[in-house]
Design a protein around this motif. Sequence first.
Motif, PDB file in Angstrom:
ATOM      1  N   LYS A   6       2.490  21.108  14.309  1.00  0.00           N
ATOM      2  CA  LYS A   6       2.146  19.674  13.255  1.00  0.00           C
ATOM      3  C   LYS A   6       1.062  19.410  12.405  1.00  0.00           C
ATOM      4  O   LYS A   6      -0.219  19.641  12.377  1.00  0.00           O
ATOM      5  CB  LYS A   6       2.425  18.847  14.512  1.00  0.00           C
ATOM      6  CG  LYS A   6       2.997  16.951  14.404  1.00  0.00           C
ATOM      7  CD  LYS A   6       3.016  16.641  14.915  1.00  0.00           C
ATOM      8  CE  LYS A   6       4.893  16.829  15.315  1.00  0.00           C
ATOM      9  NZ  LYS A   6       5.070  15.648  16.224  1.00  0.00           N
ATOM     10  N   TYR A   7       0.929  18.894  11.424  1.00  0.00           N
ATOM     11  CA  TYR A   7       0.260  17.573  10.237  1.00  0.00           C
ATOM     12  C   TYR A   7       0.336  16.877   9.628  1.00  0.00           C
ATOM     13  O   TYR A   7       1.835  16.771   8.767  1.00  0.00           O
ATOM     14  CB  TYR A   7      -0.397  19.882   9.278  1.00  0.00           C
ATOM     15  CG  TYR A   7      -1.945  18.801   8.335  1.00  0.00           C
ATOM     16  CD1 TYR A   7      -2.560  18.238   8.675  1.00  0.00           C
ATOM     17  CD2 TYR A   7      -0.653  18.594   6.942  1.00  0.00           C
ATOM     18  CE1 TYR A   7      -3.929  18.354   7.441  1.00  0.00           C
ATOM     19  CE2 TYR A   7      -2.020  17.872   6.206  1.00  0.00           C
ATOM     20  CZ  TYR A   7      -3.377  17.728   6.293  1.00  0.00           C
ATOM     21  OH  TYR A   7      -4.715  16.609   5.969  1.00  0.00           O
TER      22      TYR A   7
ATOM     23  N   ASN B 135       6.155  19.019  10.617  1.00  0.00           N
ATOM     24  CA  ASN B 135       5.873  20.353  10.962  1.00  0.00           C
ATOM     25  C   ASN B 135       5.626  21.661   9.859  1.00  0.00           C
ATOM     26  O   ASN B 135       6.597  21.003   8.836  1.00  0.00           O
ATOM     27  CB  ASN B 135       7.310  21.111  11.862  1.00  0.00           C
ATOM     28  CG  ASN B 135       7.492  19.671  13.493  1.00  0.00           C
ATOM     29  OD1 ASN B 135       6.198  19.972  14.110  1.00  0.00           O
ATOM     30  ND2 ASN B 135       8.301  19.708  13.358  1.00  0.00           N
TER      31      ASN B 135
ATOM     32  N   ARG C  33      -0.465  21.889  19.356  1.00  0.00           N
ATOM     33  CA  ARG C  33       0.465  22.936  18.108  1.00  0.00           C
ATOM     34  C   ARG C  33      -0.028  21.744  16.934  1.00  0.00           C
ATOM     35  O   ARG C  33       0.449  22.005  15.843  1.00  0.00           O
ATOM     36  CB  ARG C  33       1.973  22.547  17.726  1.00  0.00           C
ATOM     37  CG  ARG C  33       2.278  24.135  19.108  1.00  0.00           C
ATOM     38  CD  ARG C  33       3.854  25.298  18.678  1.00  0.00           C
ATOM     39  NE  ARG C  33       3.557  25.765  19.515  1.00  0.00           N
ATOM     40  CZ  ARG C  33       4.972  26.965  19.371  1.00  0.00           C
ATOM     41  NH1 ARG C  33       5.502  27.621  17.841  1.00  0.00           N
ATOM     42  NH2 ARG C  33       5.267  27.739  20.089  1.00  0.00           N
ATOM     43  N   GLU C  34      -0.929  21.152  17.319  1.00  0.00           N
ATOM     44  CA  GLU C  34      -1.416  20.471  16.452  1.00  0.00           C
ATOM     45  C   GLU C  34      -3.438  20.533  16.341  1.00  0.00           C
ATOM     46  O   GLU C  34      -4.036  21.117  17.472  1.00  0.00           O
ATOM     47  CB  GLU C  34      -1.563  18.609  16.959  1.00  0.00           C
ATOM     48  CG  GLU C  34      -0.306  18.839  16.561  1.00  0.00           C
ATOM     49  CD  GLU C  34      -0.545  16.377  16.907  1.00  0.00           C
ATOM     50  OE1 GLU C  34      -0.743  15.878  15.688  1.00  0.00           O
ATOM     51  OE2 GLU C  34       0.366  16.101  17.703  1.00  0.00           O
TER      52      GLU C  34
ATOM     53  N   SER D  95      -7.462  20.440  16.754  1.00  0.00           N
ATOM     54  CA  SER D  95      -7.532  19.882  17.234  1.00  0.00           C
ATOM     55  C   SER D  95      -9.014  19.975  17.682  1.00  0.00           C
ATOM     56  O   SER D  95      -9.853  21.554  17.591  1.00  0.00           O
ATOM     57  CB  SER D  95      -7.188  19.738  18.970  1.00  0.00           C
ATOM     58  OG  SER D  95      -8.047  19.719  20.586  1.00  0.00           O
TER      59      SER D  95
ATOM     60  N   ASP E 299      -9.790  17.213  14.350  1.00  0.00           N
ATOM     61  CA  ASP E 299      -8.698  16.513  14.756  1.00  0.00           C
ATOM     62  C   ASP E 299      -7.263  16.766  13.618  1.00  0.00           C
ATOM     63  O   ASP E 299      -6.317  15.894  13.473  1.00  0.00           O
ATOM     64  CB  ASP E 299      -8.132  15.929  15.551  1.00  0.00           C
ATOM     65  CG  ASP E 299      -8.938  15.705  17.095  1.00  0.00           C
ATOM     66  OD1 ASP E 299      -9.389  16.660  17.664  1.00  0.00           O
ATOM     67  OD2 ASP E 299      -9.599  14.286  17.373  1.00  0.00           O
ATOM     68  N   GLY E 300      -7.615  17.473  13.019  1.00  0.00           N
ATOM     69  CA  GLY E 300      -7.149  17.425  11.654  1.00  0.00           C
ATOM     70  C   GLY E 300      -7.095  16.296  10.534  1.00  0.00           C
ATOM     71  O   GLY E 300      -6.481  16.254   9.248  1.00  0.00           O
TER      72      GLY E 300
END
Length: 319
Positions: free
Chosen positions: A34-35, A39, A76-77, A79, A108-109
């Motif tokens: 996930k971004y 997804n 799934r992100e 981090s 954290d993206g």
Amino acid sequence: MKKLKIAALLCLLCLLTAGCSKEEKVKNKPITVKYEGKNYKGRYTGLIKNGEPEGGTFSYKKGRNYLHYKGGFSDREMSGRGTLKTNFMKTKFSDTDCTGVYDGKVLDGEAWSHGTFTFKSPDDLKDSVYKGDWSYNKMDGKGQLIFSKKGWGGFLGNFDDGYFAPTKSDTFESLGTLINTSYKVSANAKSFIKKHGNLFMAKDEDSLKEYTDTSAEYHDVLKTPAAFGNKLMKFSNFPVLNPTLNEKMFGRNISFILLGSPSDNIFIYVICLGPIKDVPINSYRTVYGLPLASSIYESNSGKRSKVLVLAGSYIKDES
């Protein structure tokens, strides 16, 4: 008795292994990440823990869109700290929503620390490039934004939460890329402005005396302005040739005043960071200011003349 021993051993093994996680290294494993709330199905290389990506590289590509990330993961992100290259990052510049190509560090993206962003939208910013500091997906800290449109120049200096928030030194430097009379501020001048920002503009002449060199000749300063960037200059009783007063820029009232003596080939271009009262053409003024650079001024008739660019400190009416 044997059965009891085996049962006890099995129980012990269960206790010893309880809570233990399963780790494995994978290469090009298909996963979904996930971004920015969406997804993306791509390929992952790195550590898998309990079936979930822990830390490694993730690559996504579909059509012209791409996303390449290296760093940690959680649920799934993205981090923790990592690096990101993608051509569909979203940010804000001032109050404008923007998308573009980002290449740099993330936390954290989100864009963090240092990175480069090339605008894809909106259209008037397309292909403009920002290089510098970031915080939570916004330009924040020291950076430079170079506009792609001819004549737009750039913003050089401090950004705050997506807004250009220049210091006085940043303002003079940025103006050198934006106005027709382009210039580059000398290192001496930058240092002086940062140390004595309160002198631009001053309320009276008396506060400037200890910083002013009254012995310097105009043509000497014009020839090597960087050598005079650590002192204010005073030029007395020159006629105003072309005033542009109180332009709203960077949250300031900025005035540009050209004065001099064309017959003596003297042209002084004064930039004042602050409101200036009426300055009529052909009225006479004495000016205090810091030499920033030399430049070329082009008149409305197309005539080009070499000018001395000053950061204005004080304008005195001599009319």
